[in-house]
Design an enzyme around this catalytic site. Sequence first.
Site, PDB file in Angstrom:
ATOM      1  N   SER A   1       0.852  -1.199   0.000  1.00 51.03           N
ATOM      2  CA  SER A   1       0.000   0.000   0.000  1.00 51.03           C
ATOM      3  C   SER A   1       0.879   1.236   0.000  1.00 51.03           C
ATOM      4  O   SER A   1       2.035   1.194   0.434  1.00 51.03           O
ATOM      5  CB  SER A   1      -0.868   0.019   1.253  1.00 51.03           C
ATOM      6  OG  SER A   1      -0.057  -0.008   2.409  1.00 51.03           O
ATOM      7  N   ASP A   2       0.315   2.354  -0.465  1.00 55.02           N
ATOM      8  CA  ASP A   2       0.982   3.631  -0.220  1.00 55.02           C
ATOM      9  C   ASP A   2       0.815   3.943   1.270  1.00 55.02           C
ATOM     10  O   ASP A   2      -0.035   3.360   1.952  1.00 55.02           O
ATOM     11  CB  ASP A   2       0.402   4.744  -1.099  1.00 55.02           C
ATOM     12  CG  ASP A   2       1.381   5.903  -1.236  1.00 55.02           C
ATOM     13  OD1 ASP A   2       2.323   5.994  -0.412  1.00 55.02           O
ATOM     14  OD2 ASP A   2       1.225   6.732  -2.165  1.00 55.02           O
ATOM     15  N   TRP A   3       1.609   4.862   1.761  1.00 56.68           N
ATOM     16  CA  TRP A   3       1.668   5.168   3.201  1.00 56.68           C
ATOM     17  C   TRP A   3       0.412   5.945   3.621  1.00 56.68           C
ATOM     18  O   TRP A   3       0.302   7.143   3.344  1.00 56.68           O
ATOM     19  CB  TRP A   3       2.928   5.956   3.489  1.00 56.68           C
ATOM     20  CG  TRP A   3       4.193   5.150   3.656  1.00 56.68           C
ATOM     21  CD1 TRP A   3       5.055   5.245   4.712  1.00 56.68           C
ATOM     22  CD2 TRP A   3       4.758   4.145   2.795  1.00 56.68           C
ATOM     23  NE1 TRP A   3       6.103   4.361   4.559  1.00 56.68           N
ATOM     24  CE2 TRP A   3       5.953   3.680   3.391  1.00 56.68           C
ATOM     25  CE3 TRP A   3       4.363   3.574   1.576  1.00 56.68           C
ATOM     26  CZ2 TRP A   3       6.746   2.685   2.829  1.00 56.68           C
ATOM     27  CZ3 TRP A   3       5.155   2.589   1.016  1.00 56.68           C
ATOM     28  CH2 TRP A   3       6.321   2.156   1.637  1.00 56.68           C
TER      29      TRP A   3
END
Length: 764
Positions: free
Chosen positions: A300-302
């Site tokens: 996932s992106d942060w």
Amino acid sequence: MNSELNLRPLAIALAVAATLAAATIVTVATALPAYAAGQEAGAPAEPASKPWLDKSLSSDKRAKLALDAMTQQEKLNWVLGYFGADFVPNKTKKHPAALPFSAGYIPGVPRLGLPALFETDAGLGVATQLSKNPRERTSLPSGLATTATWNRDLAYQGGAMIGREARASGFNVMLAGGVNLLREPRNGRNFEYAGEDPLLAGTMVAQQIKGIQSNNLIATMKHFAVNDQETGRFVLDARLDDTSNRMSDLLAFQFVLEQSNPGSVMCSYNRLNGVYACENDYLLNQVLKKDWGFKGYVMSDWGAVHSTVEAANSGLDQHSGWEFDKSAYFGGALEEAVENGHVPQARLDNMAYRVLWAMFDKGVVDNPVKEGGSIDYDAHKLVSQADAEEGIVLLKNSNSVLPLKAGAKKIVVIGAHSDVGVLAGGGSSLVYPIGGNPVPGIEPTIWPGPVVYHPSSPLKAIKARAGGAKVVYNDGKDTASAAKDAADADVVIVFAEQWVGESLDAVSLSLPNNQDALIAAVAKANPKTVVVLESSGPVLMPWVDQTAAVVQAWYAGSGGGDAIARVLYGEVNPSGHLPTTFPVSESQLPRPKLDGDPKKDRERFTVNYHEGATVGYKWFDAKGLKPLFPFGHGLSYTQFSYSGLAASQKDGKLQLSFKVTNTGAVKGKDVPQVYVSPVGVKWEAPKRLAGWDKVELAPGESKDVSVTVDPRLLAMYDGKSKTWRVASGGYKVLLAHDAGDTKAASITVQLPKQTLNVAGKPTK
Ligand code: BGC
């Protein structure tokens, strides 16, 4: 080091940064995951043999063997990532084993000989999270600059160079390989990406990923998908139908995947057609894993995860930097969900398997990383400079004002801190310069700042080449004084700049801080004015007709000052070509006004990509709009001519051949571009880029070039049958200098009907 500086997810819009900082603090679930410190309590002892470490086995086999040896807890640990810096809003401290101010960390399993993952941003080099004591590394020029080279080898070399620095810095995962299509010229992250055409962007980013992974690292194709603007990125709902998406944004990703086989893919913040990208079954399970056969893992992106069951079952394999989310969704909650059967055990196994597969396949297990490796910064600067030199685009050159001639008595250089350096873009991809930032203190100094310049001074490099000329520098802050200095010069070089960053789109395409007025005044005082633009992407140029020359230098990286001077003086013959259309005005864009309100960044809204696959030059062609500078445009100090365009078909693929000749007086590099256009059927746009080459030619020299066309570029995607269909009939092939070339050579070819499966392979 000051951990209080890390405010990255909060300062979405600078003007409201302080307010947002208070308003958007999220509540952390009470049960924080304990830091897994190597061996888990209760884990079995180290096994007597570790057959997965046998290099002669396939990555698949090794991953399966390692998975079999893992405990449930080890599998769970494998899919939960930590931020590599203290995270102020949630008051979480960095995982003790993470590298300082790094993007992320995932603990290893020492008893199985499986190393931890150390993650670093990004596409321009080894970045540092906002810190007063950053690691200083070599920065490539922006992604758009690299793409503007149209030179596959340079993209590869750049990737190999930043990968070497990542490895020497102790990282084995590079969050690099950004390929979001340039639909929105105001997007604050365009400088991290590769422009508006799926073939060009996909090919160049694939080369970069191959270069990175040549260092036995995992690279990351991102941000999947349709994360095409920063305003409202955490909440916006991008609307784009499947067919258009497969022929535009997704096609760029598909090319990257096929050509470079990245170990990981990062899903993005935004929603796509109502569903968050990191819990989007269509994107992750259907398109990426099933249709395209992606074998690595999706991270996932942060701050992009919103659920446990939904995300895991929709194809997310690893939760990154969980501190950014409301909860550690892939911590205890995932364990419980597996126990309760909401997430099948087989899914957790597959998640861990995919991470393992990438680690074996990319050489991360067999070639452990260690911090403190040596880096040849001088050599690396030259790699970056070579990239910058070929990416600089000569947009306009009246009366051959460029290259600069010997014999000038007075040269005036104005603006953009060109006395000390070249501008960099902001956000997580920022590579802190070796030797420090020569212009500290410019706002924003916090995320997505600081505003940083790479200390490669154009002024110094110009002075070194100016012979006996007096070189005067004016900072450009006072228009009248700049015009006065310019008036009696033999030539004037005005540097203009546009700073943008992650989370922060440009408010408009006009140059900020009164620079349009500055350029107009200087050009009025002295028509021999050359403008050098340091911008993320396209900007408007109301003064263009008044100036003698315009040079697009992008964010030029560690060797930028020298690269610019070498082009201005003709030591390097410019050969960059635009990877994106420069509009005359914002009214020409599909969205004259950017959607969303940066001040209301947490309120959901829709961005309707009504233009579908008609992106960039395709939009301008379809609407009959004349841009300021077309896609593919770029001048040289010499001229090139084309002849002998011919077509043949081989193995079901259209092949084109032609001759390129340097008809001018100096050596140079050309980018002949092939576009295709159907005669009897209607596409989303009149023409598409189908191929190109980059060739270097001495004066008078000719070279034969051949270009093979991917059949998907001759097809329409059909969503119902999930096939690409090339209609039988006539296709016009154009051999052009750019997308606006009205004198392009052309032939018409007859193609048979052809059907390809969703992965682009011919069907029987
Ligand atoms: C960015 C990613 C980056 C990650 C880790 C996010 O804000 O969107 O591109 O890799 O942070 O720093």
